[in-house]
Design a protein around this motif. Structure first.
Motif, PDB file in Angstrom:
ATOM      1  N   ARG A   8      22.021  21.306  41.070  1.00 50.76           N
ATOM      2  CA  ARG A   8      21.857  22.236  42.183  1.00 50.76           C
ATOM      3  C   ARG A   8      22.482  21.602  43.425  1.00 50.76           C
ATOM      4  O   ARG A   8      21.814  20.970  44.232  1.00 50.76           O
ATOM      5  N   PRO A   9      23.803  21.776  43.587  1.00 54.58           N
ATOM      6  CA  PRO A   9      24.470  21.177  44.734  1.00 54.58           C
ATOM      7  C   PRO A   9      23.904  21.710  46.051  1.00 54.58           C
ATOM      8  O   PRO A   9      23.654  22.905  46.193  1.00 54.58           O
ATOM      9  N   ASP A  10      23.703  20.806  46.995  1.00 52.14           N
ATOM     10  CA  ASP A  10      23.248  21.201  48.323  1.00 52.14           C
ATOM     11  C   ASP A  10      24.477  21.577  49.139  1.00 52.14           C
ATOM     12  O   ASP A  10      24.983  20.816  49.960  1.00 52.14           O
ATOM     13  N   ILE A  11      24.981  22.793  48.897  1.00 52.38           N
ATOM     14  CA  ILE A  11      26.255  23.223  49.461  1.00 52.38           C
ATOM     15  C   ILE A  11      26.121  23.507  50.953  1.00 52.38           C
ATOM     16  O   ILE A  11      25.176  24.149  51.410  1.00 52.38           O
ATOM     17  N   ASP A  12      27.100  23.014  51.726  1.00 54.97           N
ATOM     18  CA  ASP A  12      27.186  23.341  53.152  1.00 54.97           C
ATOM     19  C   ASP A  12      27.927  24.665  53.297  1.00 54.97           C
ATOM     20  O   ASP A  12      29.124  24.742  53.011  1.00 54.97           O
ATOM     21  N   PRO A  13      27.244  25.741  53.709  1.00 52.63           N
ATOM     22  CA  PRO A  13      27.913  27.050  53.781  1.00 52.63           C
ATOM     23  C   PRO A  13      29.021  27.110  54.815  1.00 52.63           C
ATOM     24  O   PRO A  13      29.829  28.040  54.796  1.00 52.63           O
ATOM     25  N   HIS A  14      29.085  26.135  55.720  1.00 52.43           N
ATOM     26  CA  HIS A  14      30.168  26.110  56.707  1.00 52.43           C
ATOM     27  C   HIS A  14      31.490  25.711  56.060  1.00 52.43           C
ATOM     28  O   HIS A  14      32.564  26.117  56.507  1.00 52.43           O
ATOM     29  N   ASN A  15      31.433  24.913  55.003  1.00 58.25           N
ATOM     30  CA  ASN A  15      32.627  24.475  54.291  1.00 58.25           C
ATOM     31  C   ASN A  15      32.279  24.336  52.810  1.00 58.25           C
ATOM     32  O   ASN A  15      32.176  23.232  52.280  1.00 58.25           O
ATOM     33  N   PRO A  16      32.090  25.449  52.114  1.00 61.70           N
ATOM     34  CA  PRO A  16      31.488  25.424  50.772  1.00 61.70           C
ATOM     35  C   PRO A  16      32.314  24.713  49.707  1.00 61.70           C
ATOM     36  O   PRO A  16      31.764  23.937  48.924  1.00 61.70           O
ATOM     37  N   GLN A  17      33.621  24.962  49.641  1.00 60.10           N
ATOM     38  CA  GLN A  17      34.422  24.360  48.566  1.00 60.10           C
ATOM     39  C   GLN A  17      34.525  22.846  48.717  1.00 60.10           C
ATOM     40  O   GLN A  17      34.422  22.105  47.741  1.00 60.10           O
ATOM     41  N   ALA A  18      34.714  22.370  49.935  1.00 56.34           N
ATOM     42  CA  ALA A  18      34.763  20.924  50.171  1.00 56.34           C
ATOM     43  C   ALA A  18      33.422  20.288  49.831  1.00 56.34           C
ATOM     44  O   ALA A  18      33.364  19.213  49.226  1.00 56.34           O
ATOM     45  N   SER A  19      32.342  20.957  50.185  1.00 52.29           N
ATOM     46  CA  SER A  19      31.005  20.455  49.900  1.00 52.29           C
ATOM     47  C   SER A  19      30.769  20.383  48.397  1.00 52.29           C
ATOM     48  O   SER A  19      30.176  19.421  47.897  1.00 52.29           O
ATOM     49  N   ARG A  20      31.227  21.404  47.654  1.00 55.45           N
ATOM     50  CA  ARG A  20      31.063  21.402  46.200  1.00 55.45           C
ATOM     51  C   ARG A  20      31.812  20.238  45.575  1.00 55.45           C
ATOM     52  O   ARG A  20      31.286  19.535  44.700  1.00 55.45           O
ATOM     53  N   MET A  21      33.052  19.996  46.014  1.00 53.53           N
ATOM     54  CA  MET A  21      33.847  18.908  45.455  1.00 53.53           C
ATOM     55  C   MET A  21      33.220  17.549  45.775  1.00 53.53           C
ATOM     56  O   MET A  21      33.182  16.650  44.930  1.00 53.53           O
ATOM     57  N   GLN A  22      32.704  17.388  46.983  1.00 54.05           N
ATOM     58  CA  GLN A  22      32.051  16.137  47.361  1.00 54.05           C
ATOM     59  C   GLN A  22      30.824  15.880  46.493  1.00 54.05           C
ATOM     60  O   GLN A  22      30.600  14.759  46.032  1.00 54.05           O
ATOM     61  N   TYR A  23      30.038  16.926  46.260  1.00 46.81           N
ATOM     62  CA  TYR A  23      28.832  16.762  45.455  1.00 46.81           C
ATOM     63  C   TYR A  23      29.178  16.417  44.011  1.00 46.81           C
ATOM     64  O   TYR A  23      28.520  15.568  43.381  1.00 46.81           O
ATOM     65  N   PHE A  24      30.214  17.034  43.469  1.00 43.77           N
ATOM     66  CA  PHE A  24      30.649  16.742  42.105  1.00 43.77           C
ATOM     67  C   PHE A  24      31.061  15.275  41.974  1.00 43.77           C
ATOM     68  O   PHE A  24      30.641  14.576  41.042  1.00 43.77           O
ATOM     69  N   LEU A  25      31.868  14.787  42.922  1.00 45.67           N
ATOM     70  CA  LEU A  25      32.292  13.383  42.890  1.00 45.67           C
ATOM     71  C   LEU A  25      31.105  12.447  43.085  1.00 45.67           C
ATOM     72  O   LEU A  25      31.035  11.370  42.490  1.00 45.67           O
ATOM     73  N   PHE A  26      30.158  12.866  43.926  1.00 45.42           N
ATOM     74  CA  PHE A  26      28.955  12.080  44.171  1.00 45.42           C
ATOM     75  C   PHE A  26      28.148  11.912  42.887  1.00 45.42           C
ATOM     76  O   PHE A  26      27.750  10.789  42.533  1.00 45.42           O
ATOM     77  N   VAL A  27      27.901  13.001  42.172  1.00 42.84           N
ATOM     78  CA  VAL A  27      27.117  12.930  40.936  1.00 42.84           C
ATOM     79  C   VAL A  27      27.838  12.083  39.893  1.00 42.84           C
ATOM     80  O   VAL A  27      27.213  11.268  39.193  1.00 42.84           O
ATOM     81  N   ARG A  28      29.156  12.225  39.793  1.00 46.38           N
ATOM     82  CA  ARG A  28      29.911  11.436  38.806  1.00 46.38           C
ATOM     83  C   ARG A  28      29.789   9.946  39.099  1.00 46.38           C
ATOM     84  O   ARG A  28      29.563   9.138  38.190  1.00 46.38           O
ATOM     85  N   ARG A  29      29.897   9.582  40.365  1.00 43.69           N
ATOM     86  CA  ARG A  29      29.779   8.167  40.720  1.00 43.69           C
ATOM     87  C   ARG A  29      28.345   7.670  40.546  1.00 43.69           C
ATOM     88  O   ARG A  29      28.133   6.504  40.172  1.00 43.69           O
TER      89      ARG A  29
END
Length: 362
Positions: free
Chosen positions: A210-231
């Motif tokens: 359940r990514p904590d997406i920032d609605p101000h910049n949703p796609q960038a937030s999604r990519m950051q969360y994905f990389l965060f979980v992988r690391r």
């Protein structure tokens, strides 16, 4: 390295982590308070950060003083007192900063005029990709646990009638137990429980993203969360590997293969794993907040002002949320939803394991 030096090293690592903490959280958070991203350069927030660092320096001086005036206590008791007082002081320093930001936000109505929103973006391909690091570390760590089990069973007939289970800081035996299958296999059973517990956490994480997406910049937030979980999956794999090595060294010491094992020998691999994880988190940031990503699809919306569900910005309590695991607001990783029954079940299981482990060693 004796317990005193070891406790000093742990205290220093804890202080270092808290010093970096304000720079690891997303730009929509400041000391556990949800804020519009535009508020980050606010001179008031910069002053709060400076005061927070001054507070950390005071905590450092007080910790040094406590170490000096408790030198007459036993090593283990001194270790517990130092870390306990350090935790209380760090929490107090954080709460001062949190309260200042929360009060100023309410007084100046920082969210006034901003449309708020919640957003969830979960790509099936993301989940499939995240399974790869989990599977890799699962295979590696399971192999070494299996190897340790085979060695343990093989050496059992050749072990002496009594085995050491506790050593002083200089590596001298302080406690022994009679050799039985239980006393020999108990460390291995504990290791398996710890490894299974971490693996179940990872499985839950992958199946309930359940990514904590920032609605101000949703796609960038999604990519950051994905990389965060992988690391973080790689980080958890490294921690598991360090734990396996530490348990292996403990077994070798019980069997007499390592003479006079010091604290640093037994805990060294786990501590090195923690240092590696700290390096990963410092580079990545909470939810990938320190990672530069290319999509910038700014919207007029801001993250929902959800401070009411966070007690002191640290403890999440939301009975209406079906999730029992959520990302932290101050720190890196995840925390519990304390309104969920599973959270208290998890706490009970961990406490039970700690009590069993202490009872075995005494």
């Amino acid at each position: 390295m004796g317990p005193n030096l070891l406790s000093d090293a742990i205290a220093f690592l804890v202080l270092l982590t808290y010093a970096f903490m304000p720079y690891l959280t997303p730009k929509t958070l400041a000391f556990g308070v949800r804020i519009p991203e535009e508020r980050q350069p606010d001179p008031f927030l910069q002053q709060v950060r400076r005061d927070y660092f001054i507070g950390l320096f005071v905590v450092l001086l007080m910790t040094i003083g406590i170490n000096h005036y408790t030198h007459s206590l036993t090593e283990n008791f001194r270790f517990l007192i130092t870390l306990g007082v350090l935790f209380v002081l760090l929490m107090g320093n954080y709460e001062i900063a949190h309260t200042r930001v929360e009060t100023r936000k309410q007084h100046e109505q920082w969210y006034q005029g901003y449309p708020e929103a919640m957003m969830a973006i979960i790509e099936p391909e993301d989940v499939k990709t995240l399974r790869k690091p989990f599977t890799l570390w699962l295979i590696v760590n399971a192999f070494f646990v299996f190897l340790l089990a085979v060695i343990t069973i093989g050496v059992y007939p050749h072990l002496p009638k009594t085995l050491p289970i506790h050593w002083s800081s200089q590596g001298f035996v302080e406690n022994r137990v009679s050799k039985t299958w239980w006393t020999v296999l108990q460390p291995l059973f504990t290791l398996v429980v710890v490894m299974v517990g971490i693996s179940l956490f990872e499985i839950y994480l992958l199946s309930h993203l359940r990514p904590d997406i920032d609605p101000h910049n949703p796609q960038a937030s999604r990519m950051q969360y994905f990389l965060f979980v992988r690391r973080m999956l790689h980080a958890l794999g490294i921690v598991q590997f360090g734990i396996v090595l530490s348990f292996g060294l403990t077994d070798f010491s019980m069997w007499g293969w390592i003479k006079h094992p010091s604290s640093i020998i037994l805990t060294g691999p786990a501590l090195l794993a923690v240092l590696a994880v700290m390096a990963i988190t410092f580079v990545t940031g909470q939810e990938g907040s320190r990672l530069a990503v290319t999509p910038h699809d700014n919207t007029p919306y801001r993250h929902r002002n959800d401070d009411a569900q966070w007690k002191a910005g640290l403890w999440y309590y939301n009975p209406s949320d079906p999730k029992w695991l959520v990302t932290k607001r101050f720190g890196v990783g995840w925390t519990l939803n304390f309104a969920h029954p599973i959270s208290w079940l998890m706490i009970g299981v961990i406490l039970a394991l700690v009590i069993v482990s202490i009872a075995f060693h005494h």
